[in-house]
Scaffold this active site. Sequence first.
Site, PDB file in Angstrom:
ATOM      1  N   GLU A  46       0.839  -1.196   0.000  1.00  0.00           N
ATOM      2  CA  GLU A  46       0.000   0.000   0.000  1.00  0.00           C
ATOM      3  C   GLU A  46       0.879   1.253   0.000  1.00  0.00           C
ATOM      4  OE1 GLU A  46      -3.592   1.597   2.989  1.00  0.00           O
ATOM      5  OE2 GLU A  46      -2.238  -0.022   3.602  1.00  0.00           O
ATOM      6  N   LYS A 115      -9.089   2.232  -2.322  1.00  0.00           N
ATOM      7  CA  LYS A 115      -9.413   1.635  -1.023  1.00  0.00           C
ATOM      8  C   LYS A 115     -10.806   2.088  -0.598  1.00  0.00           C
ATOM      9  CE  LYS A 115      -7.170   1.025   3.521  1.00  0.00           C
ATOM     10  NZ  LYS A 115      -5.927   1.349   4.281  1.00  0.00           N
ATOM     11  N   CYS A 170      -5.467  -3.281   2.246  1.00  0.00           N
ATOM     12  CA  CYS A 170      -5.298  -3.358   3.693  1.00  0.00           C
ATOM     13  C   CYS A 170      -6.603  -3.536   4.469  1.00  0.00           C
ATOM     14  CB  CYS A 170      -4.527  -2.141   4.180  1.00  0.00           C
ATOM     15  SG  CYS A 170      -3.735  -2.411   5.795  1.00  0.00           S
ATOM     16  N   GLY A 347     -11.804 -59.817  13.017  1.00  0.00           N
ATOM     17  CA  GLY A 347     -10.807 -60.751  12.507  1.00  0.00           C
ATOM     18  C   GLY A 347      -9.444 -60.101  12.621  1.00  0.00           C
ATOM     19  N   GLY A 351      -1.877 -57.715  10.984  1.00  0.00           N
ATOM     20  CA  GLY A 351      -1.552 -56.706   9.979  1.00  0.00           C
ATOM     21  C   GLY A 351      -2.014 -55.327  10.398  1.00  0.00           C
ATOM     22  N   THR A 457     -12.408 -54.115   8.696  1.00  0.00           N
ATOM     23  CA  THR A 457     -11.026 -53.641   8.824  1.00  0.00           C
ATOM     24  C   THR A 457     -10.499 -53.015   7.541  1.00  0.00           C
ATOM     25  OG1 THR A 457     -10.136 -55.802   8.199  1.00  0.00           O
ATOM     26  CG2 THR A 457     -10.545 -55.423  10.548  1.00  0.00           C
ATOM     27  N   SER A 618     -21.031 -48.577 -11.859  1.00  0.00           N
ATOM     28  CA  SER A 618     -20.034 -49.647 -11.871  1.00  0.00           C
ATOM     29  C   SER A 618     -19.535 -49.964 -13.268  1.00  0.00           C
ATOM     30  CB  SER A 618     -20.622 -50.914 -11.243  1.00  0.00           C
ATOM     31  OG  SER A 618     -20.947 -50.686  -9.886  1.00  0.00           O
TER      32      SER A 618
END
Length: 630
Positions: A46, A115, A170, A347, A351, A457, A618
Site C-alpha cells: 500500500e 481503497k 489493507c 478378525g 496386519g 477392517t 459400476s
Amino acid sequence: MKDGFIRIAAASPEIKVTDCEFNKNNIISMIKEADQNDASLIVFPELCVTAYTCGDLFLQTKLIDEAKKSIIEIADKTKDKDIISVVGFPLSENYKLYNCAAVIFKGKILALIPKENIPSYAEFYERRHFTPFNKENGKFIDFYGEKVFFGRSLIKAVNFDKFIFSAEICEDLWVPYSPSQELAVEGATVMLNLSAGNETVGKSEFRKDLVSMQSAKLICAYAYASAGQGESTTDVVFSGDCMICENGKLLKRNKLYESGIIYADVDLQTIEHDRRRMTSFPKPKGNVNVIEITLPKKQLVLKRKYDKNPFLPHGKIEERCEEILSIQSQALAARLKHIKAKKAIIGISGGLDSTLALIVTARAFDILELDRKGIIAVTMPCFGTTDRTRKNAVTLSDCFETTLKEIQIEKAVLQHFKDIGHDPSVRDVTYENSQARERTQILMDLANQENGIVIGTGDLSELALGFASYNGDHMSMYGVNSGVPKTLIRYIIGYEAKIGNEKRKKVLSDILDTPVSPELLPHDNGEISQKTEEIIGPYELHDFYLYYFLRYGMTPEKIYRLAKTAFKEDFDNETILKWLKIFVKRFFSQQFKRSCLPDGIKVGSVSLSPRGDFRMPSDASAEIFLKDIK
C-alpha cells in the site's frame, strides 16, 4: 501455464519516506526480477511509491504529483516485460485523495482500484488525508491522457482460463464484508492485498490466519504484500510481511523484517474444481467492470512442492492422530449404543488394518464403559499364515485385554475345495478368495452367536483399488477404517505405539515392520511370500493418485506431473507411470465392490462411500483417462 498453474509474486521493497524516485527504481527492479523468474503477476504494498507513513505530507501537491508521474514511469520502464504489476500510490481525483492500486501491464494503466474502508482508530488516522471510495461510484477518468477505469475491476486473461484477479487494500480485508467477497463471487480466482500492516505482539500470526481463512472462504488464491523496510518508525514498526495462500493453505511467506520477493505457483484448476464442487458458491451478478487482456504464456518449471503423503496430518501431529481416532471410535460407539450391542467381533491378522480396527474398538468400548472382554478378536490361521503375524495377533489381543479366539480354517477350506471340485494345487483367485470368505462367514456367525457386530477392517486404499475379496473381507457390519488410507494407518499406529506401554510398543512396532500381505498363498519357509505392494504397487503412490484424483478431480496427466516432482528421489518416471495406469484401471473396474459397501465413517476430505461423497456407475469407462496417460 500448463495444467492451470500460474506463478504470482508478492514484494516488499526497501523504500524511503517521500522519495518517489528511490522507491520507483526499487519497484521497477523488482518487477524485472519477478519477470525473469517467470511470474505473471506481482503485487506491492500500500502506498509504496510514496511510503505509507508520510503523515500530513500527503497534503503536499508536489508529493502527489511525483507519485502519479512515478506510476507512469514504472509502466514505461516495464512495458517490454510479460508481467502484470499492481502498485500502491495516492491519487487525487475530483478534489479528493484516494489510496489506490494501479494495475500496470505492457506500458499501460489497466485500472485504478481505490481503497474502500479507511481506518481512523488506534494508531491509524487515514481519514485525515484519504477519502473512502464508494463501490457504486466507479467511472472512467483521465489519467495522463488515457481513459482508465477508477473503481472495482476484474482483470481477466482471455487466453488463460480462470485467471481473473482483482485487488483490495489493507483495511478492506479486515472489515466484516470485504470487497474481495463480492469480487470472488464475480469471478476473481486471485485476490491481491496491498497493505501497510504494522506489527504488535501476536499480530503477524493473526494476520496469517486471516489471509489464509479468506482464501479458504472465497476459494481463491490470495497474495498479500505489506510495507516494510524504510517506513517511518516514529510510532510503529512495519515488518514487510508477504504471503501467498491458496484455498486455506499457506504456500509461501517471507521472513519478517526483510525486503524481497516471494513466489508461489498457484493452481487455478483446483480453485475452479472446488468452486464447481461447492454448489452453494454464489452465482455472479455481473455488475463489476471487467478488463480483458492477453497474457503471454510462460512454461513453468514448478517451484511448488507437493507432499508425497498428502493424507498424513500436518502441524500438530499428535492432536491430529487423536482427532482421527476420536472420529472413528465415537462413530463406532454411537453405532454400538444405537443397536444395544455389547459385543464386537474382529478378525485379527497381525496386519495394519485389523490392528487399527482393534485400537478403535477398544476406545469405543471405553467410551461406552463396556468391558473390553466383549471384544472378540478372532485369529484364523490358514495356508499362508506365518508365525510372526499369528504371534503378533495373539499379543495384540492380550495388550488390549480382549477375548481371543483362534480358529484353524485349513480343514474347512479344503473341504470347501472338495465340495466345489477345486484342485488345491491350483493357487488362483478361487484358492485365495475361498479363505477370505471362510473367515468372513466365521465372523458373521460368531456375531450372531454373541449378539454382536462384525467390525470391518478394510481401508480407503483397498477400497479404491478393489483389493478385497467380494463378500469376503469386503463385507462387515460397520467399517471403521473405510475413510482411512493405508499411509495414514501406518502413521496412526506409529502414534499409538509411542503412547502405549513397552509391550504394546514392541508389538505395534513389529506390525509396522511387517510387509503388507493378505497371506492367502503358502508362506516361504516361515516368511511372507505374498506381498501386496509387489502385486498392485506401492501404497504411497496409490494414495497420492487417489488424493489428487478424487479431492481435486485432476487429470492423470497432471497427477503424473505432480508425482514426478514429489517422488523424484523414490521412483523413476517409468515406475510412476506404470502404477498410475494400474490405479486408473483398478479404480474403474472395481467400483462394483464400492457400490455395496457396509456403513463406515468418513475421516478426511476424501471418502468412497456410495451413500456419501462418491457415487459412480459400476460400468463407467476408464478409456478417456487411460488415453490421457498414453
